[in-house]
Design a protein around this motif. Structure first.
Motif, mmCIF file in Angstrom:
data_model
loop_
_atom_site.group_PDB
_atom_site.id
_atom_site.type_symbol
_atom_site.label_atom_id
_atom_site.label_comp_id
_atom_site.label_asym_id
_atom_site.label_seq_id
_atom_site.Cartn_x
_atom_site.Cartn_y
_atom_site.Cartn_z
ATOM 1 N N ALA A 177 50.486 34.761 29.162
ATOM 2 C CA ALA A 177 48.858 34.018 28.928
ATOM 3 C C ALA A 177 48.112 34.679 30.920
ATOM 4 O O ALA A 177 47.174 34.898 29.827
ATOM 5 C CB ALA A 177 49.331 32.882 29.184
ATOM 6 N N VAL A 178 48.817 34.951 31.004
ATOM 7 C CA VAL A 178 48.219 35.116 32.581
ATOM 8 C C VAL A 178 47.584 36.736 32.440
ATOM 9 O O VAL A 178 46.499 36.540 32.249
ATOM 10 C CB VAL A 178 48.621 34.989 33.878
ATOM 11 N N LEU A 179 48.187 37.715 32.554
ATOM 12 C CA LEU A 179 48.244 38.817 31.730
ATOM 13 C C LEU A 179 46.840 38.811 30.552
ATOM 14 O O LEU A 179 45.858 39.821 30.915
ATOM 15 C CB LEU A 179 49.015 39.354 31.545
ATOM 16 N N ALA A 180 47.103 37.711 29.311
ATOM 17 C CA ALA A 180 45.942 37.893 28.870
ATOM 18 C C ALA A 180 44.722 37.581 28.745
ATOM 19 O O ALA A 180 43.609 38.232 28.733
ATOM 20 C CB ALA A 180 46.279 36.715 27.565
ATOM 21 N N ASP A 181 44.951 36.685 29.620
ATOM 22 C CA ASP A 181 43.465 36.051 30.650
ATOM 23 C C ASP A 181 42.642 36.768 31.837
ATOM 24 O O ASP A 181 41.938 37.920 31.789
ATOM 25 C CB ASP A 181 43.958 34.454 31.597
ATOM 26 N N LEU A 182 44.059 37.896 32.138
ATOM 27 C CA LEU A 182 43.066 39.029 33.015
ATOM 28 C C LEU A 182 42.638 39.661 32.321
ATOM 29 O O LEU A 182 41.797 40.602 33.213
ATOM 30 C CB LEU A 182 44.656 39.316 34.159
ATOM 31 N N THR A 183 43.314 40.077 31.382
ATOM 32 C CA THR A 183 42.078 41.600 30.593
ATOM 33 C C THR A 183 41.385 40.740 29.914
ATOM 34 O O THR A 183 40.279 41.434 30.369
ATOM 35 C CB THR A 183 43.623 41.383 29.357
ATOM 36 N N ALA A 184 41.259 39.936 29.589
ATOM 37 C CA ALA A 184 39.959 39.660 29.457
ATOM 38 C C ALA A 184 38.857 39.230 30.064
ATOM 39 O O ALA A 184 37.774 39.583 30.166
ATOM 40 C CB ALA A 184 39.914 38.053 29.068
ATOM 41 N N SER A 228 35.221 41.774 30.179
ATOM 42 C CA SER A 228 34.042 41.566 30.633
ATOM 43 C C SER A 228 32.919 41.870 31.801
ATOM 44 O O SER A 228 32.203 41.292 32.307
ATOM 45 C CB SER A 228 34.081 39.894 30.630
ATOM 46 N N GLY A 229 34.102 42.572 32.290
ATOM 47 C CA GLY A 229 33.778 42.740 33.667
ATOM 48 C C GLY A 229 33.214 42.491 34.706
ATOM 49 O O GLY A 229 32.687 42.639 35.904
ATOM 50 N N ALA A 230 33.913 41.297 35.282
ATOM 51 C CA ALA A 230 34.098 40.537 36.600
ATOM 52 C C ALA A 230 35.435 40.082 37.026
ATOM 53 O O ALA A 230 36.220 40.742 36.742
ATOM 54 C CB ALA A 230 33.629 38.636 35.514
#
Length: 130
Positions: free
Chosen positions: A9-16, A20-22
């Motif tokens: 979940a953390v890896l997916a959030d980090l990838t998202a 987005s470039g943030a």
């Protein structure tokens, strides 16, 4: 299991966040969690559960299929072995019949034997106790 789900979940959030470039900041993770999900899951009942057959309902068809296949494969293999040993297959190959006709004839004979065996096994006379 919970740890691996949390890591994914953390890896997916980090990838998202990175896509987005943030920059990955705690505030960006909070705002990502507040955004509406683009992928949703629709869950509903598929229908009444069907109970699998057990006991007599399961063993009779299973035994019938097993013995039908046993007889068909055994008799088919014995017949082919005898025909090959006696040279009948070689004579059939040199006849004007096509190979498909020979195979269809041998398959038809096995299917006839199997049909007769299944018809006898399904007949009421075979199930009555004497």
């Amino acid at each position: 299991m919970r740890i691996s789900r949390a890591v994914y979940a953390v890896l997916a959030d980090l990838t998202a966040v990175r896509a987005s470039g943030a920059d990955p900041t705690p505030a960006r993770f909070v705002s990502l969690a507040a955004e509406p999900r683009t992928l949703t899951l629709d869950v509903h009942v598929a229908g009444k559960r069907i109970e699998p057959p057990t006991g007599f309902e399961q063993s009779v068809p299973g035994t019938m299929v097993m013995f039908t296949l046993l007889v068909l494969f055994t008799s088919g293999a014995v017949t082919l072995t005898i025909e090959r040993h006696l040279g009948i297959l070689r004579r059939l190959a040199s006849s004007p019949m096509s190979r498909g006709a020979v195979v269809l004839g041998k398959w038809g004979a096995r299917m006839a034997v199997g049909t007769i065996q299944i018809a006898f096994a399904c007949s009421p006379a075979a199930c009555s106790s004497t």
